[in-house]
Design a protein around this motif. Structure first.
Motif, PDB file in Angstrom:
ATOM      1  N   GLN A  43       0.831  -1.209   0.000  1.00 44.03           N
ATOM      2  CA  GLN A  43       0.000   0.000   0.000  1.00 44.03           C
ATOM      3  C   GLN A  43       0.864   1.257   0.000  1.00 44.03           C
ATOM      4  OE1 GLN A  43      -2.205  -0.741   3.582  1.00 44.03           O
ATOM      5  NE2 GLN A  43      -3.959  -1.601   2.470  1.00 44.03           N
ATOM      6  N   GLY A  44       0.686   2.074  -1.008  1.00 44.23           N
ATOM      7  CA  GLY A  44       1.311   3.399  -1.054  1.00 44.23           C
ATOM      8  C   GLY A  44       2.823   3.386  -0.950  1.00 44.23           C
ATOM      9  N   VAL A  45       3.464   2.393  -1.585  1.00 45.02           N
ATOM     10  CA  VAL A  45       4.929   2.288  -1.449  1.00 45.02           C
ATOM     11  C   VAL A  45       5.664   3.251  -2.383  1.00 45.02           C
ATOM     12  CG1 VAL A  45       6.895   0.795  -2.015  1.00 45.02           C
ATOM     13  CG2 VAL A  45       5.130  -0.020  -0.447  1.00 45.02           C
ATOM     14  N   ASP A  74       4.128   5.779  -4.802  1.00 47.33           N
ATOM     15  CA  ASP A  74       2.781   5.479  -4.306  1.00 47.33           C
ATOM     16  C   ASP A  74       2.172   4.230  -4.961  1.00 47.33           C
ATOM     17  OD1 ASP A  74       0.609   5.942  -2.687  1.00 47.33           O
ATOM     18  OD2 ASP A  74      -0.327   7.402  -4.030  1.00 47.33           O
ATOM     19  N   VAL A  75       2.920   3.136  -4.902  1.00 45.46           N
ATOM     20  CA  VAL A  75       2.489   1.911  -5.580  1.00 45.46           C
ATOM     21  C   VAL A  75       1.564   1.076  -4.686  1.00 45.46           C
ATOM     22  CG1 VAL A  75       3.297  -0.330  -6.455  1.00 45.46           C
ATOM     23  CG2 VAL A  75       4.514   1.775  -7.076  1.00 45.46           C
ATOM     24  N   ASP A  76       0.382   0.745  -5.213  1.00 45.27           N
ATOM     25  CA  ASP A  76      -0.529  -0.215  -4.585  1.00 45.27           C
ATOM     26  C   ASP A  76      -0.492  -1.490  -5.400  1.00 45.27           C
ATOM     27  OD1 ASP A  76      -1.478   1.564  -2.623  1.00 45.27           O
ATOM     28  OD2 ASP A  76      -2.909   2.422  -4.050  1.00 45.27           O
ATOM     29  N   PHE A  77      -0.454  -2.615  -4.689  1.00 46.07           N
ATOM     30  CA  PHE A  77      -0.243  -3.884  -5.378  1.00 46.07           C
ATOM     31  C   PHE A  77      -0.718  -4.992  -4.451  1.00 46.07           C
ATOM     32  CE2 PHE A  77       2.492  -7.498  -6.447  1.00 46.07           C
ATOM     33  CZ  PHE A  77       2.389  -7.516  -7.834  1.00 46.07           C
ATOM     34  N   THR A 115      10.512   4.568   1.271  1.00 49.01           N
ATOM     35  CA  THR A 115      10.444   5.924   1.814  1.00 49.01           C
ATOM     36  C   THR A 115       9.077   6.133   2.456  1.00 49.01           C
ATOM     37  OG1 THR A 115      11.585   6.426  -0.266  1.00 49.01           O
ATOM     38  CG2 THR A 115      11.142   8.267   1.200  1.00 49.01           C
ATOM     39  N   ALA A 116       8.060   5.487   1.884  1.00 47.41           N
ATOM     40  CA  ALA A 116       6.705   5.550   2.431  1.00 47.41           C
ATOM     41  C   ALA A 116       6.003   4.259   2.059  1.00 47.41           C
ATOM     42  CB  ALA A 116       5.956   6.736   1.840  1.00 47.41           C
ATOM     43  N   GLY A 117       4.938   3.942   2.809  1.00 49.55           N
ATOM     44  CA  GLY A 117       4.105   2.812   2.450  1.00 49.55           C
ATOM     45  C   GLY A 117       4.179   1.653   3.420  1.00 49.55           C
ATOM     46  N   ARG A 118       3.421   0.616   3.101  1.00 47.72           N
ATOM     47  CA  ARG A 118       3.191  -0.482   4.033  1.00 47.72           C
ATOM     48  C   ARG A 118       3.116  -1.802   3.251  1.00 47.72           C
ATOM     49  NH1 ARG A 118      -1.643  -2.832   5.409  1.00 47.72           N
ATOM     50  NH2 ARG A 118      -1.726  -3.658   7.540  1.00 47.72           N
ATOM     51  N   ILE A 119       3.694  -2.860   3.865  1.00 42.46           N
ATOM     52  CA  ILE A 119       3.630  -4.208   3.286  1.00 42.46           C
ATOM     53  C   ILE A 119       2.986  -5.118   4.317  1.00 42.46           C
ATOM     54  CG2 ILE A 119       4.980  -6.125   2.301  1.00 42.46           C
ATOM     55  CD1 ILE A 119       5.663  -3.552   0.906  1.00 42.46           C
ATOM     56  N   ALA A 120       2.013  -5.921   3.900  1.00 41.76           N
ATOM     57  CA  ALA A 120       1.406  -6.888   4.819  1.00 41.76           C
ATOM     58  C   ALA A 120       1.368  -8.266   4.176  1.00 41.76           C
ATOM     59  CB  ALA A 120       0.000  -6.440   5.210  1.00 41.76           C
ATOM     60  N   ILE A 121       1.623  -9.286   5.003  1.00 42.52           N
ATOM     61  CA  ILE A 121       1.492 -10.684   4.564  1.00 42.52           C
ATOM     62  C   ILE A 121       0.436 -11.330   5.440  1.00 42.52           C
ATOM     63  CG2 ILE A 121       2.658 -12.917   4.347  1.00 42.52           C
ATOM     64  CD1 ILE A 121       5.293 -11.348   4.032  1.00 42.52           C
ATOM     65  N   ASP A 122      -0.595 -11.880   4.813  1.00 41.95           N
ATOM     66  CA  ASP A 122      -1.707 -12.483   5.555  1.00 41.95           C
ATOM     67  C   ASP A 122      -2.283 -11.516   6.583  1.00 41.95           C
ATOM     68  OD1 ASP A 122      -2.318 -14.880   4.451  1.00 41.95           O
ATOM     69  OD2 ASP A 122      -0.960 -16.043   5.719  1.00 41.95           O
ATOM     70  N   GLY A 123      -2.351 -10.256   6.215  1.00 45.87           N
ATOM     71  CA  GLY A 123      -2.953  -9.260   7.100  1.00 45.87           C
ATOM     72  C   GLY A 123      -2.040  -8.728   8.186  1.00 45.87           C
ATOM     73  N   LEU A 155       3.942  -1.443 -14.545  1.00 48.85           N
ATOM     74  CA  LEU A 155       4.736  -0.357 -13.951  1.00 48.85           C
ATOM     75  C   LEU A 155       5.463   0.373 -15.067  1.00 48.85           C
ATOM     76  CD1 LEU A 155       6.905  -1.543 -10.905  1.00 48.85           C
ATOM     77  CD2 LEU A 155       5.093   0.172 -10.880  1.00 48.85           C
ATOM     78  N   ASP A 156       5.566   1.688 -14.913  1.00 53.78           N
ATOM     79  CA  ASP A 156       6.418   2.466 -15.816  1.00 53.78           C
ATOM     80  C   ASP A 156       7.007   3.619 -15.020  1.00 53.78           C
ATOM     81  OD1 ASP A 156       7.614   3.194 -18.272  1.00 53.78           O
ATOM     82  OD2 ASP A 156       6.068   4.715 -18.562  1.00 53.78           O
ATOM     83  N   LEU A 157       8.318   3.742 -15.026  1.00 56.00           N
ATOM     84  CA  LEU A 157       9.008   4.794 -14.269  1.00 56.00           C
ATOM     85  C   LEU A 157       8.490   4.906 -12.840  1.00 56.00           C
ATOM     86  CD1 LEU A 157       9.183   7.526 -17.080  1.00 56.00           C
ATOM     87  CD2 LEU A 157      11.035   6.026 -16.281  1.00 56.00           C
ATOM     88  N   GLY A 158       8.248   3.764 -12.211  1.00 55.38           N
ATOM     89  CA  GLY A 158       7.873   3.751 -10.800  1.00 55.38           C
ATOM     90  C   GLY A 158       6.408   3.980 -10.508  1.00 55.38           C
ATOM     91  N   ASN A 159       5.602   4.157 -11.558  1.00 49.37           N
ATOM     92  CA  ASN A 159       4.160   4.366 -11.364  1.00 49.37           C
ATOM     93  C   ASN A 159       3.375   3.179 -11.903  1.00 49.37           C
ATOM     94  OD1 ASN A 159       3.910   7.366 -10.504  1.00 49.37           O
ATOM     95  ND2 ASN A 159       5.327   7.379 -12.239  1.00 49.37           N
ATOM     96  N   VAL A 160       2.273   2.824 -11.219  1.00 49.38           N
ATOM     97  CA  VAL A 160       1.383   1.801 -11.762  1.00 49.38           C
ATOM     98  C   VAL A 160       0.542   2.455 -12.857  1.00 49.38           C
ATOM     99  CG1 VAL A 160      -0.461   0.165 -11.289  1.00 49.38           C
ATOM    100  CG2 VAL A 160       1.300   0.578  -9.561  1.00 49.38           C
TER     101      VAL A 160
END
Ligand SMILES: Nc1ncnc2c1ncn2[C@@H]1O[C@H](COP(=O)(O)OP(=O)(O)O)[C@@H](O)[C@H]1O
Ligand SMILES: [Mg+2]
Length: 238
Positions: free
Chosen positions: A7-9, A21-24, A56-64, A207-212
């Motif tokens: 979220q928002g990486v 600001d990558v969501d995936f 620099t920003a954002g969040r990663i979650a595995i199984d919540g 992805l292109d140049l860091g943007n989805v």
């Protein structure tokens, strides 16, 4: 459920945004494609997911569970495994030993049986006792996949796993990929072989140049004008 959530990486390399600001996400039992031209940020996103690169920003979650602050080995314990674009096998060890290491690091109850099963499933019997630095790239990629699978992952990140493989190897790889997904693993596939991606992925992120640029089914992504322009280097006919 979404097994892997990004979220928002964002990643900033000294003023240059490698990701913005990558969501995936990746869902258990499916293959999610991540495509885009060289330098798009695909490998950087994998490094952020597995903890080799702090975002620099954002969040990663595995199984919540939020793993954003966990080191790589703790993320691996939570079921994350990957392969590398530039292979990272233990070159002086044999195929069998590399795979066994995956099983034993993950504390699988019967690492020998796990190793033997994977050697069989991935067609590596003939080279089980070969040193991995003596293998051609295509085959070495299969060994890296086997070592990742030996950890019994919930989330499997594959960085250009078919590059250097011949047609026969890619066909075999495709079958294994589908088997592994059917076993319930959430697979993320970075791959330049667009046909392979379109065939095996249920969702694709571009992805292109860091943007989805676009996200959706293979059919949706293939028709997206922004994707055609940026990734395929052409504009759609009117
Ligand atoms: N460790 C790093 N330090 C500075 N820049 C980097 C680093 N790793 C990658 N980059 C840059 O970030 C961008 C994305 O690279 P990468 O994630 O390897 O793209 P891809 O895997 O899609 O080809 C590129 O411009 C690359 O040069
Ligand atoms: Mg890359």
């Amino acid at each position: 459920m979404t097994t892997l959530e990004v979220q928002g990486v964002s990643v900033n390399f000294g003023g240059r945004m490698a990701l913005t600001d990558v969501d995936f996400g990746a869902v258990a039992g499916t293959v999610t494609g991540l495509i885009g031209p060289n330098g798009a940020g695909k490998t950087t996103l994998f490094n952020v997911i597995c903890g080799l690169q702090a975002p620099t920003a954002g969040r990663i979650a595995i199984d919540g569970v939020d793993v954003t602050r966990l080191p790589p080995f703790k993320r691996a314990r939570r079921g994350l495994a990957r392969t590398f674009q530039r292979l990272e096998l233990f070159g002086l060890l044999t195929v069998r030993e590399n795979i066994y290491l995956g099983a034993s690091v993950a504390k699988r109850p019967q690492p020998d049986a796990v190793t033997a099963g994977l050697i069989d499933q991935l067609g590596l019997s003939a080279v089980g006792d070969e040193r991995t630095d003596r293998l051609p790239t295509g085959q070495a990629r299969v060994v890296e996949l086997a070592r990742a699978l030996a950890t019994n992952p919930k989330v499997l990140l594959l960085d250009e796993p078919a590059s250097g493989q011949d047609e026969r190897e890619t066909a075999a790889f495709r079958i294994v990929l589908q088997q592994v997904a059917e076993e319930g693993v959430a697979i993320v596939l970075v791959e330049h072989d667009v046909q392979l991606v379109m065939d095996v992925c249920s969702a694709i992120h571009v992805l292109d140049l860091g943007n989805v640029l676009a996200s959706g089914s293979p059919a949706q992504v293939q028709q997206d004008p922004a994707v055609l322009a940026a990734y395929l280097g052409s504009v759609p006919h009117e």
